[in-house]
Design an enzyme around this catalytic site. Sequence first.
Site, mmCIF file in Angstrom:
data_model
loop_
_atom_site.group_PDB
_atom_site.id
_atom_site.type_symbol
_atom_site.label_atom_id
_atom_site.label_comp_id
_atom_site.label_asym_id
_atom_site.label_seq_id
_atom_site.Cartn_x
_atom_site.Cartn_y
_atom_site.Cartn_z
ATOM 1 N N CYS A 10 1.156 -0.762 -0.084
ATOM 2 C CA CYS A 10 0.158 -0.163 -0.489
ATOM 3 C C CYS A 10 0.479 1.874 -0.140
ATOM 4 O O CYS A 10 1.971 1.032 0.159
ATOM 5 C CB CYS A 10 -1.245 -0.318 1.143
ATOM 6 S SG CYS A 10 -1.785 -1.426 1.427
ATOM 7 N N ARG A 35 1.879 1.897 -5.958
ATOM 8 C CA ARG A 35 1.848 1.045 -4.889
ATOM 9 C C ARG A 35 0.758 -0.296 -4.828
ATOM 10 O O ARG A 35 0.711 -0.187 -3.445
ATOM 11 C CB ARG A 35 2.695 1.691 -3.366
ATOM 12 C CG ARG A 35 3.431 2.176 -4.005
ATOM 13 C CD ARG A 35 4.217 2.356 -2.650
ATOM 14 N NE ARG A 35 4.012 2.040 -1.098
ATOM 15 C CZ ARG A 35 5.103 1.207 -1.384
ATOM 16 N NH1 ARG A 35 6.261 1.160 -2.271
ATOM 17 N NH2 ARG A 35 5.693 0.171 -0.344
ATOM 18 N N GLU A 478 12.011 -12.134 -20.705
ATOM 19 C CA GLU A 478 11.917 -10.269 -20.488
ATOM 20 C C GLU A 478 10.383 -10.539 -21.087
ATOM 21 O O GLU A 478 9.989 -9.325 -20.811
ATOM 22 C CB GLU A 478 12.622 -10.277 -20.351
ATOM 23 C CG GLU A 478 12.488 -9.110 -19.857
ATOM 24 C CD GLU A 478 11.964 -8.505 -19.056
ATOM 25 O OE1 GLU A 478 12.684 -9.548 -17.364
ATOM 26 O OE2 GLU A 478 11.323 -6.975 -18.456
HETATM 27 C C1 AGP Z 1 8.697 -6.502 -13.716
HETATM 28 O O1 AGP Z 1 8.039 -5.934 -14.837
HETATM 29 C C2 AGP Z 1 7.887 -6.899 -13.308
HETATM 30 N N1 AGP Z 1 6.859 -5.475 -12.086
HETATM 31 C C3 AGP Z 1 8.244 -7.814 -11.426
HETATM 32 O O2 AGP Z 1 8.714 -8.522 -11.769
HETATM 33 C C4 AGP Z 1 9.378 -7.373 -10.556
HETATM 34 O O3 AGP Z 1 10.407 -7.104 -11.583
HETATM 35 C C5 AGP Z 1 9.663 -8.367 -10.082
HETATM 36 O O4 AGP Z 1 8.507 -7.480 -8.627
HETATM 37 C C6 AGP Z 1 11.218 -7.837 -8.923
HETATM 38 O O5 AGP Z 1 11.012 -6.255 -8.278
HETATM 39 P P1 AGP Z 1 12.397 -6.054 -8.087
HETATM 40 O O6 AGP Z 1 13.452 -5.344 -8.791
HETATM 41 O O7 AGP Z 1 11.773 -4.649 -7.222
HETATM 42 O O8 AGP Z 1 12.595 -6.702 -6.657
#
Ligand code: AGP
Length: 599
Positions: A10, A35, A478
Amino acid sequence: MPTSTAVTMCGIIGYIGSMNASRIVLEGLKHLEYRGYDSVGFAGVLNGSLIVKKDVGKVDDVHAKLNFLEHNLNLAIGHTRWATHGRVTKTNAHPHIDCRKDIAIVHNGIIENYEELKNELVSKGHVFRSRTDSEVVAHLIEEEANNAASFEEACFKAFSRLEGAYAILAIDRKDYKIVAIKKGSPLVIGLADHGSFAASDIPAFINYTKKVVYLYDYDMVVLKPDPVFYNIENGNLVKVERPIQSVEWDAEKARKGEFEHFMLKEIMEQVDTVQRAADQDKKILEKIANEIKRARGIFLVGCGSSYHACLTASYVFSKVAREHVNVVLASEFPNYEHFLTSKTLIIAVSQSGETYDVLEAIRAGKKRGSKIISVVNVMGSSLARESDEFLLMHAGPEICVLSTKTYTSQIALLNLLAYTLAGRYEEGRRRLKYLWNVIYYLTSANTRNKIRKLAEKLADKKHIFCIGRGLQYPTAMEAALKIKEASYIHAEAFAGGELKHGTIALIEEGTPCIVFVSEENGKEILSNATEVKSRGGYIIGISPTNHEVFDFWIKVPECGTENPIVQIIPVQILAYQLAVLRGCDPDKPRNLAKSVTVK
Ligand code: AGP
């Protein structure tokens, strides 16, 4: 430093000072909407009364309905919710208040012992309105206030009973202050001449100040014209000093600028962000390279796109530095913890530095004496602070929930580390500098218009496949993730060599297949593309040169070990355009949040 546990995603914001707190909180909520945006709420104090406005929906919708700006307040708090406990309803939206309507709180995190506390409070006559864990905080403060000399003392006593992870802001209609506590969930303080801020993330108040104080777990701050910082140590409230730092981000970066969505803005920024990622202190890179040489067992750990960056890095470390590194999804790391020793090196990769699974992985490593090095984008993040060393990606705020510029920054930085490890730092630096022109071309209007034509062909497809070999395999992974997250079209990645082991059964007439081609394995992957084509597949080539097997070709110059940086860019653009064509919001995809800070 106490450890933290699972938290939700949140967004909270609070302001106290001489400016219009209602407007500041409303603006802050907009910046925090990435968020979580199931519901949103606002609370403030007006002439000794508590004003609370909240409902289900996004910030603009709820503000249009309830008018957060109705009163020009000097003290207010706000919340955007991504539901974990309790359904998405108005009653479950934050802020939550106590029985007497004296106290309002907003919370990000999970109160793990809320049932026990709720039962105790109900037995004392408290009446709960919602099904959330967070509401227990308001009633607990109310209960503690019966035997406390001040509002902050009541808060301290209440916070001391909480278990789990939380960032909380609490206000009392009879008291001109905001009491904030951090434990496990992100919370940062902003300081300005006219007042002070508390928020989950810096973009919430960056328009007003660049002076920030990063909090530690169990830090409690009494926000008033002159904030007072405490830490709860062994059940005591101890005054502490916290350094004031200045962030490099300016307000412009935290806004969309002339772009319709943050996603496109951040894709376009890669011309510069890849260069900034490469701008590392050579001595620190060499120091980390020596740590890698000394280590016995190296783990690259990440989630989602960051995991794909780790997988890419494992190929580059192997090819360039002849170094074997294990790559593990952070959520799967517990299956390998028995290998960890004081000689192990864990390289954690996380844009937000708040991803729960990654934090748990490094904490398991620290328990066993392993060395922790992290690659992060947020300096004050939990991961940065809990690592022995960290490398900053310098990508600036990435507001879009989908990672684009931070993904290529991670790869650029890890490539440079691999070249440094191989004693070829200058070559690594030169290879990244060369990308400026390539990325400029790939993000040009001309290229984007060409990709738009492809998006129009694919917008109604149910499945899209992505294949690659070697360094192009994590790129294909990716690519599939970007397409799924942005457009909700099912996309799947396969190693080219795997197709004949079953998945080629999926290919039907017109099935789109994106093929990543490099000089290193072009012959083999083109042969896979031909197998797909012969079964009716529609072949999209991401390739330095055209080939007869391609139905659609996007030219991407050969860049060797930097192919993963340049080859993903056309698919980032494709994913963005598919989202727009399909009426999706690429910045805030359904069910997703920017920082996945729960198990
Ligand atoms: C990426 O497009 C996603 N939103 C998600 O997979 C993200 O890469 C993953 O949650 C890791 O986040 P972080 O790099 O902040 O740890």
